[in-house]
Enzyme design. Structure first.
Site, PDB file in Angstrom:
ATOM      1  N   LYS A   1       2.973  -3.492   5.665  1.00 20.22           N
ATOM      2  CA  LYS A   1       2.611  -3.025   4.521  1.00 20.22           C
ATOM      3  C   LYS A   1       3.773  -2.513   3.785  1.00 20.22           C
ATOM      4  O   LYS A   1       4.139  -3.058   2.653  1.00 20.22           O
ATOM      5  CB  LYS A   1       1.552  -2.068   3.660  1.00 20.22           C
ATOM      6  CG  LYS A   1       0.186  -2.828   3.702  1.00 20.22           C
ATOM      7  CD  LYS A   1      -0.145  -3.616   3.773  1.00 20.22           C
ATOM      8  CE  LYS A   1      -1.472  -4.108   2.696  1.00 20.22           C
ATOM      9  NZ  LYS A   1      -1.513  -5.390   2.224  1.00 20.22           N
TER      10      LYS A   1
ATOM     11  N   TYR B   1      -0.395  -0.852   9.931  1.00 17.41           N
ATOM     12  CA  TYR B   1      -0.924  -0.786   8.314  1.00 17.41           C
ATOM     13  C   TYR B   1      -0.249  -0.974   7.503  1.00 17.41           C
ATOM     14  O   TYR B   1       0.224  -1.534   7.169  1.00 17.41           O
ATOM     15  CB  TYR B   1      -1.984  -0.149   7.819  1.00 17.41           C
ATOM     16  CG  TYR B   1      -2.792  -0.914   6.563  1.00 17.41           C
ATOM     17  CD1 TYR B   1      -3.262  -1.908   6.306  1.00 17.41           C
ATOM     18  CD2 TYR B   1      -2.442   0.526   5.630  1.00 17.41           C
ATOM     19  CE1 TYR B   1      -3.318  -2.117   5.225  1.00 17.41           C
ATOM     20  CE2 TYR B   1      -2.843  -0.296   4.112  1.00 17.41           C
ATOM     21  CZ  TYR B   1      -3.629  -1.178   4.215  1.00 17.41           C
ATOM     22  OH  TYR B   1      -3.943  -1.269   2.336  1.00 17.41           O
TER      23      TYR B   1
ATOM     24  N   SER C   1       0.989  -1.333   0.029  1.00 19.58           N
ATOM     25  CA  SER C   1       0.432   0.069   0.173  1.00 19.58           C
ATOM     26  C   SER C   1       0.578   1.079   0.456  1.00 19.58           C
ATOM     27  O   SER C   1       2.304   1.538   0.579  1.00 19.58           O
ATOM     28  CB  SER C   1      -1.100   0.034   1.618  1.00 19.58           C
ATOM     29  OG  SER C   1      -1.504   1.501   1.224  1.00 19.58           O
TER      30      SER C   1
HETATM   31  P1  NAI Z   1     -11.578  -5.976   1.644  1.00 15.15           P
HETATM   32  O1  NAI Z   1     -12.227  -5.545   3.028  1.00 15.15           O
HETATM   33  O2  NAI Z   1     -13.245  -5.930   0.634  1.00 15.15           O
HETATM   34  O3  NAI Z   1     -11.778  -6.762   0.994  1.00 15.15           O
HETATM   35  C1  NAI Z   1     -10.207  -8.293   2.497  1.00 15.15           C
HETATM   36  C2  NAI Z   1     -10.479  -9.558   2.375  1.00 15.15           C
HETATM   37  O4  NAI Z   1     -10.035 -10.360   3.292  1.00 15.15           O
HETATM   38  C3  NAI Z   1     -12.178  -9.486   2.879  1.00 15.15           C
HETATM   39  O5  NAI Z   1     -12.695 -10.247   2.154  1.00 15.15           O
HETATM   40  C4  NAI Z   1     -12.000 -10.292   5.078  1.00 15.15           C
HETATM   41  O6  NAI Z   1     -12.876 -11.192   4.659  1.00 15.15           O
HETATM   42  C5  NAI Z   1     -10.141 -11.062   3.919  1.00 15.15           C
HETATM   43  N1  NAI Z   1      -9.966 -11.174   5.164  1.00 15.15           N
HETATM   44  C6  NAI Z   1      -9.927 -10.329   6.105  1.00 15.15           C
HETATM   45  N2  NAI Z   1      -8.589 -11.381   7.546  1.00 15.15           N
HETATM   46  C7  NAI Z   1      -8.280 -12.506   6.843  1.00 15.15           C
HETATM   47  C8  NAI Z   1      -7.940 -13.377   6.973  1.00 15.15           C
HETATM   48  N3  NAI Z   1      -7.270 -13.772   8.376  1.00 15.15           N
HETATM   49  N4  NAI Z   1      -7.943 -14.605   6.621  1.00 15.15           N
HETATM   50  C9  NAI Z   1      -9.025 -14.645   5.247  1.00 15.15           C
HETATM   51  N5  NAI Z   1      -9.233 -14.034   4.517  1.00 15.15           N
HETATM   52  C10 NAI Z   1      -8.755 -12.726   5.513  1.00 15.15           C
HETATM   53  O7  NAI Z   1     -10.949  -5.328   0.987  1.00 15.15           O
HETATM   54  P2  NAI Z   1     -10.000  -4.840  -0.021  1.00 15.15           P
HETATM   55  O8  NAI Z   1      -9.571  -3.313  -0.550  1.00 15.15           O
HETATM   56  O9  NAI Z   1     -10.364  -5.017  -0.744  1.00 15.15           O
HETATM   57  O10 NAI Z   1      -8.066  -5.076   0.030  1.00 15.15           O
HETATM   58  C11 NAI Z   1      -7.751  -5.488  -0.643  1.00 15.15           C
HETATM   59  C12 NAI Z   1      -6.223  -5.804  -0.151  1.00 15.15           C
HETATM   60  O11 NAI Z   1      -5.888  -4.812  -0.527  1.00 15.15           O
HETATM   61  C13 NAI Z   1      -5.558  -5.120   1.777  1.00 15.15           C
HETATM   62  O12 NAI Z   1      -4.669  -6.440   1.296  1.00 15.15           O
HETATM   63  C14 NAI Z   1      -5.508  -3.912   1.024  1.00 15.15           C
HETATM   64  O13 NAI Z   1      -4.495  -4.079   2.411  1.00 15.15           O
HETATM   65  C15 NAI Z   1      -5.509  -4.121  -0.124  1.00 15.15           C
HETATM   66  N6  NAI Z   1      -5.023  -2.086  -0.218  1.00 15.15           N
HETATM   67  C16 NAI Z   1      -6.340  -1.586  -0.257  1.00 15.15           C
HETATM   68  C17 NAI Z   1      -6.555  -0.954  -1.170  1.00 15.15           C
HETATM   69  C18 NAI Z   1      -7.532   0.003  -1.598  1.00 15.15           C
HETATM   70  O14 NAI Z   1      -7.334   1.064  -1.871  1.00 15.15           O
HETATM   71  N7  NAI Z   1      -8.784  -1.156  -1.396  1.00 15.15           N
HETATM   72  C19 NAI Z   1      -5.406   0.280  -1.245  1.00 15.15           C
HETATM   73  C20 NAI Z   1      -4.430  -0.821  -0.249  1.00 15.15           C
HETATM   74  C21 NAI Z   1      -3.646  -1.796  -0.127  1.00 15.15           C
END
Ligand code: NAI
Length: 303
Positions: A168, A164, A151
Site C-alpha cells: 500500500k 499489505y 491504506s
Molecule cells: P473487498 O474484499 O470487499 O473487495 C475487494 C475485491 O477485489 C473483491 O471483490 C475481490 O474479488 C477483488 N479481487 C481480489 N483479487 C483480485 C484480482 N486479482 N483481480 C481482480 N479483482 C480482485 O475489500 P474492500 O474493503 O472493498 O477493499 C477495496 C480496496 O480498499 C482494497 O484495495 C483494500 O486494500 C482497500 N482498503 C480497504 C479498507 C477497508 O477499511 N475496507 C482499508 C484500507 C484499504
C-alpha cells in the site's frame, strides 16, 4: 450535465465492497463502467464470475451502461485484457480505479514467501499492470485519471500486515510517479486510504459486549461513503488535483501528509558514530515518531 457524463471508467475489484459502490456511484454520475472482479475470497482463494455480473446487472437495471470482466489484475497479460475490454466496449478510457485487493495477514516473523508475493502481486503489481496498460491510451488522448487505493496500514502502520503495508505504501510511490511522469499529458493520479466496514474488516470477533459495541461503531464506516470523493477526483471538478493522498472515514475526509524533512543537524567537521550518538540522536529525538498503529492516530470514533 452529470459529473461523469460519457466518461469510460474501469474499476478493479468492483464486484463487492468499496469497489462496487464506486461502480454504482460513477454509473449514477453518467459514466460507462467496466466492472472488473475475479470474485475471490478475502484471502484471494477461488474465483466466481457472479459478483462482477451482479454489479453490471444492477447498473443496467438503473438505466446505466456496464460490462463485466473477470481477468485478474495480478498478471500483466490479464491486466492488458482488462484495459482492452474497456476500450473495446466503450471506444475510450478516461478513468482507472485500482481497487482490487486481498489480505494475507500474519506476523512478519511467520509470514511465508507465498503470503508476501500474493499480496504484492494483487495490490502493488496489479496497480502497476493496470495503470501501465492504460497509459498509452491516456497518453495519446492527452487526458486521463488514476485513483489508487492505499491504506493507513501503510501510511501509518499496523500489526501483522508487512505484505499489505509494503504494497500500500508502494502504491503511494507509484501514484506520485505517475502524476509526475504523465503531467505533460494532462493525466492525474491520486490515492485514497479508505476506512470502511467491508468484508475485509468484517471478521472482527464480536464475543464480548465491548467488541460488539466497537463493531457497531465501525458499521458507521459504510463502503458507500468512500465513493463521492472517487467520483469527484475522476471528474473535471478535480482537474487541478494530482499527486495527493486522501483518507475517508464515514463523513470525514482527510488530506494526508507526504514525507518531508522534519529537522536537521549539522556539524562542520563531519560526523562520527560517537558524535551522532552524543549530538545528532538527542537533537533529533524530540521529533522521532512513536510506534503508532493506524488506530492510535485515528483514535476517535468515526463521525
Ligand atoms: P473487498 O474484499 O470487499 O473487495 C475487494 C475485491 O477485489 C473483491 O471483490 C475481490 O474479488 C477483488 N479481487 C481480489 N483479487 C483480485 C484480482 N486479482 N483481480 C481482480 N479483482 C480482485 O475489500 P474492500 O474493503 O472493498 O477493499 C477495496 C480496496 O480498499 C482494497 O484495495 C483494500 O486494500 C482497500 N482498503 C480497504 C479498507 C477497508 O477499511 N475496507 C482499508 C484500507 C484499504
Amino acid at each position: 450535465m452529470k459529473l461523469l457524463e460519457d466518461k469510460a471508467v474501469l474499476v478493479t475489484g468492483a464486484g463487492g465492497g468499496i469497489g462496487r459502490d464506486f461502480a454504482l456511484a460513477m454509473a449514477a454520475a453518467g459514466a460507462k463502467i467496466l466492472v472488473n472482479d475475479i470474485g475471490t475470497s478475502v484471502k484471494g482463494e477461488g474465483r466466481d464470475a457472479g459478483p462482477a455480473q451482479k454489479v453490471v446487472d444492477e447498473i443496467r437495471a438503473a438505466g446505466g451502461t456496464a460490462v463485466a470482466n473477470t481477468d485478474s489484475v495480478a498478471d500483466w497479460e490479464c491486466a492488458n485484457r482488462i484495459v482492452q475490454c474497456a476500450v473495446d466496449s466503450f471506444q475510450r478510457l478516461d478513468v482507472v480505479v485500482n481497487n482490487a485487493g486481498i489480505l494475507r495477514d500474519r506476523f512478519f516473523f511467520n509470514m511465508s514467501v507465498e503470503e508476501w508475493r500474493a499480496v504484492i502481486d494483487v495490490h502493488l503489481n496489479g496497480s502497476f499492470y493496470v495503470s501501465r496498460a492504460a497509459a498509452p491510451h491516456f497518453r495519446s488522448q492527452e487526458s486521463g485519471c488514476y485513483v489508487h487505493m492505499t491504506s493507513t496500514s501503510g501510511l501509518v502502520g499496523n500489526l501483522g500486515q508487512a505484505n499489505y503495508s509494503a504494497a500500500k505504501l508502494g502504491i503511494v510511490g507509484l501514484s506520485k510517479s505517475i502524476a509526475l511522469d504523465m503531467a505533460r499529458y494532462k493525466v492525474r493520479s491520486n490515492c485514497i486510504a479508505p476506512f470502511a466496514f467491508s468484508r475485509m474488516i468484517g471478521s472482527i470477533p464480536t464475543e464480548t459486549e465491548d467488541q460488539k459495541a466497537r463493531v457497531e461503531k465501525l458499521k458507521a464506516m459504510e463502503t458507500a461513503k468512500i465513493a463521492p470523493l472517487a467520483v469527484c477526483l475522476a471528474s473535471e471538478a478535480a482537474r487541478d488535483v494530482t499527486g495527493q493522498i486522501f483518507a475517508v472515514r464515514a463523513n470525514e475526509i482527510f488530506l494526508m501528509s507526504q514525507s518531508r524533512p522534519l529537522r536537521s543537524v549539522h556539524r562542520a567537521e563531519g560526523w562520527t558514530p560517537q558524535s551522532i550518538a552524543a549530538h545528532a540522536l538527542p537533537a533529533l529525538r524530540a521529533h522521532f515518531y512513536a510506534l503508532d498503529r493506524s488506530q492510535d492516530v485515528f483514535s476517535w470514533d468515526p463521525l
